[in-house]
Design a protein around this motif. Sequence first.
Motif, PDB file in Angstrom:
ATOM      1  N   GLY A 103       0.791  -1.235   0.000  1.00  0.00           N
ATOM      2  CA  GLY A 103       0.000   0.000   0.000  1.00  0.00           C
ATOM      3  C   GLY A 103       0.820   1.279   0.000  1.00  0.00           C
ATOM      4  N   TYR A 104       0.101   2.382   0.025  1.00  0.00           N
ATOM      5  CA  TYR A 104       0.687   3.736   0.002  1.00  0.00           C
ATOM      6  C   TYR A 104       1.734   3.904   1.102  1.00  0.00           C
ATOM      7  CZ  TYR A 104       0.537   8.913   0.358  1.00  0.00           C
ATOM      8  OH  TYR A 104       0.839  10.250   0.424  1.00  0.00           O
ATOM      9  N   ILE A 105       1.425   3.433   2.313  1.00  0.00           N
ATOM     10  CA  ILE A 105       2.352   3.578   3.438  1.00  0.00           C
ATOM     11  C   ILE A 105       3.251   2.335   3.583  1.00  0.00           C
ATOM     12  CG2 ILE A 105       2.450   3.770   5.986  1.00  0.00           C
ATOM     13  CD1 ILE A 105      -0.156   5.464   5.727  1.00  0.00           C
TER      14      ILE A 105
ATOM     15  N   ASP B 147       0.097  -9.151   1.921  1.00  0.00           N
ATOM     16  CA  ASP B 147      -0.885  -8.290   1.255  1.00  0.00           C
ATOM     17  C   ASP B 147      -1.778  -9.157   0.362  1.00  0.00           C
ATOM     18  OD1 ASP B 147      -0.611  -4.908   0.742  1.00  0.00           O
ATOM     19  OD2 ASP B 147      -2.121  -6.040  -0.371  1.00  0.00           O
ATOM     20  N   SER B 148      -3.059  -8.792   0.303  1.00  0.00           N
ATOM     21  CA  SER B 148      -3.988  -9.516  -0.578  1.00  0.00           C
ATOM     22  C   SER B 148      -4.117  -8.804  -1.924  1.00  0.00           C
ATOM     23  CB  SER B 148      -5.368  -9.584   0.089  1.00  0.00           C
ATOM     24  OG  SER B 148      -5.830  -8.257   0.300  1.00  0.00           O
TER      25      SER B 148
ATOM     26  N   TYR C 298      -5.667  -6.142  -2.291  1.00  0.00           N
ATOM     27  CA  TYR C 298      -7.052  -5.664  -2.225  1.00  0.00           C
ATOM     28  C   TYR C 298      -7.196  -4.244  -2.794  1.00  0.00           C
ATOM     29  CZ  TYR C 298     -11.198  -3.795   0.169  1.00  0.00           C
ATOM     30  OH  TYR C 298     -12.389  -3.183   0.451  1.00  0.00           O
ATOM     31  N   THR C 299      -6.281  -3.336  -2.390  1.00  0.00           N
ATOM     32  CA  THR C 299      -6.437  -1.937  -2.819  1.00  0.00           C
ATOM     33  C   THR C 299      -6.296  -1.819  -4.336  1.00  0.00           C
ATOM     34  OG1 THR C 299      -5.700  -1.128  -0.680  1.00  0.00           O
ATOM     35  CG2 THR C 299      -5.568   0.428  -2.496  1.00  0.00           C
TER      36      THR C 299
ATOM     37  N   ASP D 242      -5.306 -12.881   2.586  1.00  0.00           N
ATOM     38  CA  ASP D 242      -6.199 -11.981   3.310  1.00  0.00           C
ATOM     39  C   ASP D 242      -6.011 -12.174   4.821  1.00  0.00           C
ATOM     40  OD1 ASP D 242      -8.344 -10.628   4.373  1.00  0.00           O
ATOM     41  OD2 ASP D 242      -9.829 -11.475   2.989  1.00  0.00           O
ATOM     42  N   VAL D 243      -5.688 -11.113   5.525  1.00  0.00           N
ATOM     43  CA  VAL D 243      -5.483 -11.251   6.977  1.00  0.00           C
ATOM     44  C   VAL D 243      -6.792 -11.585   7.700  1.00  0.00           C
ATOM     45  CG1 VAL D 243      -3.446  -9.740   7.043  1.00  0.00           C
ATOM     46  CG2 VAL D 243      -5.706  -8.762   7.476  1.00  0.00           C
TER      47      VAL D 243
ATOM     48  N   ARG E 213      -9.280   1.183   3.577  1.00  0.00           N
ATOM     49  CA  ARG E 213      -8.938   2.488   4.160  1.00  0.00           C
ATOM     50  C   ARG E 213      -9.682   3.688   3.576  1.00  0.00           C
ATOM     51  NH1 ARG E 213      -6.782   5.066  -0.519  1.00  0.00           N
ATOM     52  NH2 ARG E 213      -4.870   4.034  -1.188  1.00  0.00           N
TER      53      ARG E 213
ATOM     54  N   TYR F 278     -16.009   3.352   7.793  1.00  0.00           N
ATOM     55  CA  TYR F 278     -14.567   3.091   7.836  1.00  0.00           C
ATOM     56  C   TYR F 278     -13.989   3.565   9.174  1.00  0.00           C
ATOM     57  CZ  TYR F 278      -9.755   4.665   7.605  1.00  0.00           C
ATOM     58  OH  TYR F 278      -8.455   4.945   7.939  1.00  0.00           O
TER      59      TYR F 278
ATOM     60  N   LYS G 120     -12.318   1.478  12.668  1.00  0.00           N
ATOM     61  CA  LYS G 120     -11.071   1.754  13.393  1.00  0.00           C
ATOM     62  C   LYS G 120     -11.353   1.912  14.901  1.00  0.00           C
ATOM     63  CE  LYS G 120      -8.132   2.163   9.926  1.00  0.00           C
ATOM     64  NZ  LYS G 120      -7.000   1.264   9.753  1.00  0.00           N
TER      65      LYS G 120
ATOM     66  N   VAL H 259      -2.332  11.541   5.437  1.00  0.00           N
ATOM     67  CA  VAL H 259      -0.966  11.535   4.904  1.00  0.00           C
ATOM     68  C   VAL H 259      -0.988  12.058   3.471  1.00  0.00           C
ATOM     69  CG1 VAL H 259       1.058  10.091   4.468  1.00  0.00           C
ATOM     70  CG2 VAL H 259      -0.494   9.510   6.335  1.00  0.00           C
TER      71      VAL H 259
HETATM   72  N1  LIG Z   1      -3.151   7.201   3.973  1.00  0.00           N
HETATM   73  C1  LIG Z   1      -3.664   7.934   4.956  1.00  0.00           C
HETATM   74  O1  LIG Z   1      -3.823   9.161   4.829  1.00  0.00           O
HETATM   75  C2  LIG Z   1      -4.055   7.280   6.254  1.00  0.00           C
HETATM   76  C3  LIG Z   1      -4.430   8.087   7.320  1.00  0.00           C
HETATM   77  C4  LIG Z   1      -4.805   7.492   8.532  1.00  0.00           C
HETATM   78  C5  LIG Z   1      -4.791   6.111   8.657  1.00  0.00           C
HETATM   79  N2  LIG Z   1      -4.424   5.336   7.594  1.00  0.00           N
HETATM   80  C6  LIG Z   1      -4.426   3.882   7.764  1.00  0.00           C
HETATM   81  O2  LIG Z   1      -3.148   3.376   7.456  1.00  0.00           O
HETATM   82  C7  LIG Z   1      -3.258   2.082   6.855  1.00  0.00           C
HETATM   83  C8  LIG Z   1      -2.532   2.079   5.535  1.00  0.00           C
HETATM   84  O3  LIG Z   1      -3.079   3.090   4.703  1.00  0.00           O
HETATM   85  P1  LIG Z   1      -2.653   3.254   3.192  1.00  0.00           P
HETATM   86  O4  LIG Z   1      -2.990   4.632   2.813  1.00  0.00           O
HETATM   87  O5  LIG Z   1      -1.286   2.724   2.996  1.00  0.00           O
HETATM   88  O6  LIG Z   1      -3.722   2.274   2.506  1.00  0.00           O
HETATM   89  P2  LIG Z   1      -3.547   1.300   1.260  1.00  0.00           P
HETATM   90  O7  LIG Z   1      -4.908   0.830   0.896  1.00  0.00           O
HETATM   91  O8  LIG Z   1      -2.736   1.963   0.200  1.00  0.00           O
HETATM   92  O9  LIG Z   1      -2.693   0.110   1.891  1.00  0.00           O
HETATM   93  C9  LIG Z   1      -3.281  -0.957   2.580  1.00  0.00           C
HETATM   94  C10 LIG Z   1      -2.698  -2.237   2.017  1.00  0.00           C
HETATM   95  O10 LIG Z   1      -3.295  -3.329   2.721  1.00  0.00           O
HETATM   96  C11 LIG Z   1      -3.792  -4.281   1.797  1.00  0.00           C
HETATM   97  N3  LIG Z   1      -4.974  -4.919   2.409  1.00  0.00           N
HETATM   98  C12 LIG Z   1      -6.165  -4.339   2.687  1.00  0.00           C
HETATM   99  N4  LIG Z   1      -6.987  -5.212   3.292  1.00  0.00           N
HETATM  100  C13 LIG Z   1      -6.276  -6.378   3.393  1.00  0.00           C
HETATM  101  C14 LIG Z   1      -6.573  -7.647   3.937  1.00  0.00           C
HETATM  102  N5  LIG Z   1      -7.758  -7.892   4.501  1.00  0.00           N
HETATM  103  N6  LIG Z   1      -5.609  -8.612   3.893  1.00  0.00           N
HETATM  104  C15 LIG Z   1      -4.396  -8.360   3.342  1.00  0.00           C
HETATM  105  N7  LIG Z   1      -4.070  -7.161   2.790  1.00  0.00           N
HETATM  106  C16 LIG Z   1      -5.001  -6.191   2.828  1.00  0.00           C
HETATM  107  C17 LIG Z   1      -4.127  -3.512   0.541  1.00  0.00           C
HETATM  108  O11 LIG Z   1      -4.079  -4.323  -0.613  1.00  0.00           O
HETATM  109  C18 LIG Z   1      -3.062  -2.411   0.548  1.00  0.00           C
HETATM  110  O12 LIG Z   1      -1.932  -2.799  -0.189  1.00  0.00           O
HETATM  111  C19 LIG Z   1      -4.761   1.811   6.729  1.00  0.00           C
HETATM  112  O13 LIG Z   1      -5.180   1.018   7.809  1.00  0.00           O
HETATM  113  C20 LIG Z   1      -5.374   3.182   6.808  1.00  0.00           C
HETATM  114  O14 LIG Z   1      -6.667   3.113   7.308  1.00  0.00           O
HETATM  115  C21 LIG Z   1      -4.050   5.890   6.403  1.00  0.00           C
END
Ligand SMILES: NC(=O)c1ccc[n+]([C@@H]2O[C@H](COP(=O)([O-])OP(=O)(O)OC[C@H]3O[C@@H](n4cnc5c(N)ncnc54)[C@H](O)[C@@H]3O)[C@@H](O)[C@H]2O)c1
Length: 389
Positions: A10-12, A31-32, A34-35, A74-75, A100, A181, A185, A211
């Motif tokens: 994912g992004y982070i 990672d699944s 999913y995003t 999938d977790v 997310r 959502y 959390k 972020v």
């Molecule tokens: N980006 C932001 O601004 C922000 C702000 C606050 C909180 N968050 C939290 O930080 C976390 C990461 O955010 P992000 O922006 O990187 O999101 P993202 O969707 O880009 O990354 C999440 C990753 O988890 C994977 N994923 C999702 N559900 C899954 C599952 N059930 N099993 C396995 N893999 C799974 C997705 O494929 C993705 O690669 C999230 O929990 C989000 O809620 C993000």
Amino acid sequence: MKVAILGIDGYIGWPLALRLLSRGHEVVGVDSLYTRKRVAEVNSDSVTPILSMEDRIKALEENGLGRIKFYKGDVNDPDFLYRVVKETKPDTFVHLAEQRSAPYSMIGLSQARETLMQNMGGTLNLVYAMKDIVPKAHLLKLGTMGEYGTPNIDIPEGFFNVKYNGREDYLPFPKFAGSWYHWSKVHDTNNLMFANRVWKLKITDVMQGVVYGTQTSEINKYNLYTRFDIDEVWGTALNRFCTQAVLGYALTAYGKGNQRRGFLSLEDSIKCLTLGIEKEPEEGEYRVYNQFDEHYSINELTELVAKRAKALFNRDVEIKHYPNPRVEKEDHYYNPEHKKLKELGYKPSRNLPEDIESILKDVYKFREKAENLRSVIEPKTVWEKSKGN
Ligand SMILES: NC(=O)c1ccc[n+]([C@@H]2O[C@H](COP(=O)([O-])OP(=O)(O)OC[C@H]3O[C@@H](n4cnc5c(N)ncnc54)[C@H](O)[C@@H]3O)[C@@H](O)[C@H]2O)c1
């Protein structure tokens, strides 16, 4: 330290993997994908070019960052997660693997159920697997500042002293989330507090602000981008505004635009998470961090973006106020505390006005791709019209 990043694609997750590997940690990725799938379903895509997970793993090796063990799954599937934990026995879990998007969770009942069941299910599986297999491990879980909502008093870091009918206690701060959502959390937070209480698991619950940005030191060094979403379902405020400015599109401010939120750069998000990983809680401790650097209103953000875009591209950027698709306060007090990470040694390295320029420049490089996503930018997901069965 062996760190399992759940949500590594994912992004982070991806820039966090780059940072941890470059600091000599061993990384296990889960990672699944999913995003990627859900973003494609709304006809959108990352504006920045991202490699497939297989190619990302190869690129890590080619850049001398080492080989990571990756599990696709999938977790929310307990058998899968238990297998991963048994085979790898990490010291630390960073749990990012959740749905997310607030708008996605508000499309209708099916998406609301998916968000709540999947997010809570994954976290529940994880605390059970930790208790059964690695009870001394540390869980760093990503929550959101959005759990607190916008109360008319200061927001503490998780807990506060309350006096009621002449008695006092130190209690969890009440939560007023604004989407399914965000509620998922909140429920996770409650479940984590309980898992800590009964099994003494070591937990850091991070209430993260929004972020923004495209860059971290390692993304720049290795030229290995992370995803950057800008559509109305998966994109977040500042990333979307910068893209709209590059495309010469009116900036999509919702409602009056006085809504205020905490923000931090991708670089600083990774810096804080790394600090939380390396300086772990005490045995049996549950700690909460509010993780953001600065707070801005939507109007302040749109004005900053318009000003920078004018300076860079010599173009006037229009700011358009849309009827607010969300149900939220548009005029409110906002003063959350954020001291604990600073007490651990965190110093912000970026600031938002300067970072806007780097986002505008990066999006400009990929403007052809962004141009193809025009049709998915306008807000369509309306909280009050969330579809039932
Ligand atoms: N980006 C932001 O601004 C922000 C702000 C606050 C909180 N968050 C939290 O930080 C976390 C990461 O955010 P992000 O922006 O990187 O999101 P993202 O969707 O880009 O990354 C999440 C990753 O988890 C994977 N994923 C999702 N559900 C899954 C599952 N059930 N099993 C396995 N893999 C799974 C997705 O494929 C993705 O690669 C999230 O929990 C989000 O809620 C993000």
